[in-house]
Design an enzyme around this catalytic site. Structure first.
Site, short mmCIF file in Angstrom:
data_model
loop_
_atom_site.label_atom_id
_atom_site.label_comp_id
_atom_site.label_asym_id
_atom_site.label_seq_id
_atom_site.Cartn_x
_atom_site.Cartn_y
_atom_site.Cartn_z
N THR A 1 1.00 -1.07 -0.02
CA THR A 1 0.44 0.20 0.01
C THR A 1 0.98 1.20 0.14
O THR A 1 -0.07 2.00 -0.77
CB THR A 1 -0.53 -0.30 1.36
N ASP B 1 1.35 -6.24 -4.77
CA ASP B 1 0.35 -6.36 -3.34
C ASP B 1 0.65 -7.78 -2.67
O ASP B 1 1.01 -8.65 -3.22
CB ASP B 1 -1.14 -6.78 -4.14
N ASP C 1 -0.91 -7.18 4.73
CA ASP C 1 -1.36 -7.95 4.85
C ASP C 1 -0.59 -9.65 5.04
O ASP C 1 -0.76 -10.90 5.67
CB ASP C 1 -1.75 -8.73 3.06
N GLN D 1 -5.22 -20.88 18.34
CA GLN D 1 -6.25 -19.41 18.16
C GLN D 1 -6.42 -18.41 18.75
O GLN D 1 -6.88 -17.04 18.23
CB GLN D 1 -7.35 -20.36 17.98
#
Length: 341
Positions: free
Chosen positions: A17, A62, A95, A275
């Site tokens: 970005t 990206d 990301d 998790q």
């Protein structure tokens, strides 16, 4: 480099970005755009700032498109320029930044200089962008502090790279280090917590090449299909990060456990990661964890799933035996794992 030598930083622009431009398809990577934008920043021309060299990849990407080949390209670029710079800044999309920082922390053996990943939530050209602050401070830290680690710098915080997770896609505080303190904070002063840094290794920098390894990740959930699990745990899979509940628990269903046991018996390395972002796997605490341990599953301790995946890529690429890989998953290599209770 000697103390009298002007500090210098190698800035490696992979995409993300921070260097994107607007288009009718939304923000898109634009070759050459970031280097030109950086040249216009008055802060980077300040005599107090280090000299810097920008190497912008021909095809900025990206970070959702990050691959093993890209990791190798970054590693080779650092190795090639290692002797000529005091530090390195890698501009990267947010990301997959935690994955890339994790794998580079393993690949760069005997690292003695700072390698700092950073990026932004908004492109550099945007008026309210976080890119300017992230970029300037990452370059400053990379040139002024002896940090022999791969780090992530984001929103005034310096993190150990293999301890990070991206948790927020909207705020400027995109990253957290859930199971390890921040290495530094930036305000009116730059505060580096030197006691937390890894010891400076001996020897020359060595780049461990990463092979294409069949590594997977699977998140356990209530009602998980056993047929799907059985299908997932078939060749060519070599290793799996199994994301379990809490302290490392999973269903005690005998059929579920039989599938897991058959997979480990067949040579698939299964690593148990929680998790819960803030957690350390302790399979012996509950029966629902002990059964996994008895089925041949290895504890991932308090590693992030991103770091556990990176470590599996690394250890398999070193062509170790399966038993050696399993034992080394529970050894702290780069500060990615807290040993003991």
């Amino acid at each position: 480099m000697s103390a009298s030598h002007p500090k210098s930083v190698y800035v490696l622009c992979t995409g993300g970005t921070i260097g994107m431009q607007r288009s009718d398809r939304g923000y898109v990577p634009m070759p050459g755009h970031l280097a030109k934008s950086m040249a216009k920043l008055p802060e980077l021309q300040n005599p107090d700032m280090p000299r810097y060299t920008v190497h912008e990849y021909e095809k900025p990407i990206d970070s959702a498109n990050m691959t093993i080949d890209n990791w190798m390209q970054i590693g080779k670029d650092i190795l090639k320029n290692y002797a000529h710079y005091d530090g390195f800044v890698i501009l990267h999309g947010t990301d997959t930044m935690a994955y890339s920082a994790s794998i580079l922390s393993f690949m760069l053996e005997n690292l003695q200089k700072p390698v700092i990943f950073t990026g932004s939530q908004l492109p550099l050209f945007e008026t309210r962008s976080d890119a300017r602050e992230n970029l300037i401070n990452a370059i400053w830290i990379a040139s002024h502090y002896h940090i022999p680690e791969v780090c992530i710098y984001f929103n005034n915080k310096l993190f150990r790279g293999n301890r990070c997770k991206k948790v927020d896609a909207n705020s400027f505080s995109a990253f957290v280090s859930p199971n390890f303190p921040t290495l530094g904070k930036v305000g009116t002063d730059v505060l580096i917590r030197h006691s937390l840094l890894r010891p400076v290794p001996k020897g020359e920098l060595h780049l461990q090449l990463i092979h294409s390894v069949a590594v997977g990740a699977l998140r356990i959930f209530p009602g998980i299909s056993l047929d799907m699990l059985k299908h997932f745990l078939r060749p060519p899979l070599q290793a799996l990060v199994l994301e379990t509940y809490g302290l490392g628990t999973a269903p005690e269903d005998p059929d579920f456990l039989d599938i897991i046991h058959r997979a480990t018996d067949s040579g698939i390395v299964i690593v148990n990661c929680s998790q819960c972002p803030v957690a350390k796997v302790r399979m012996s605490h509950y029966a629902a964890g002990t059964t996994l341990m008895n089925a041949g599953v290895v504890s991932g301790g308090d590693m992030t799933a991103e770091s556990a995946l990176a470590k599996l890529f690394y250890l398999f690429s070193k062509e170790l035996s399966l038993s050696h890989i399993k034992s080394e998953m529970m050894v702290d290599w780069r500060g990615e794992l807290t040993l003991g209770k």
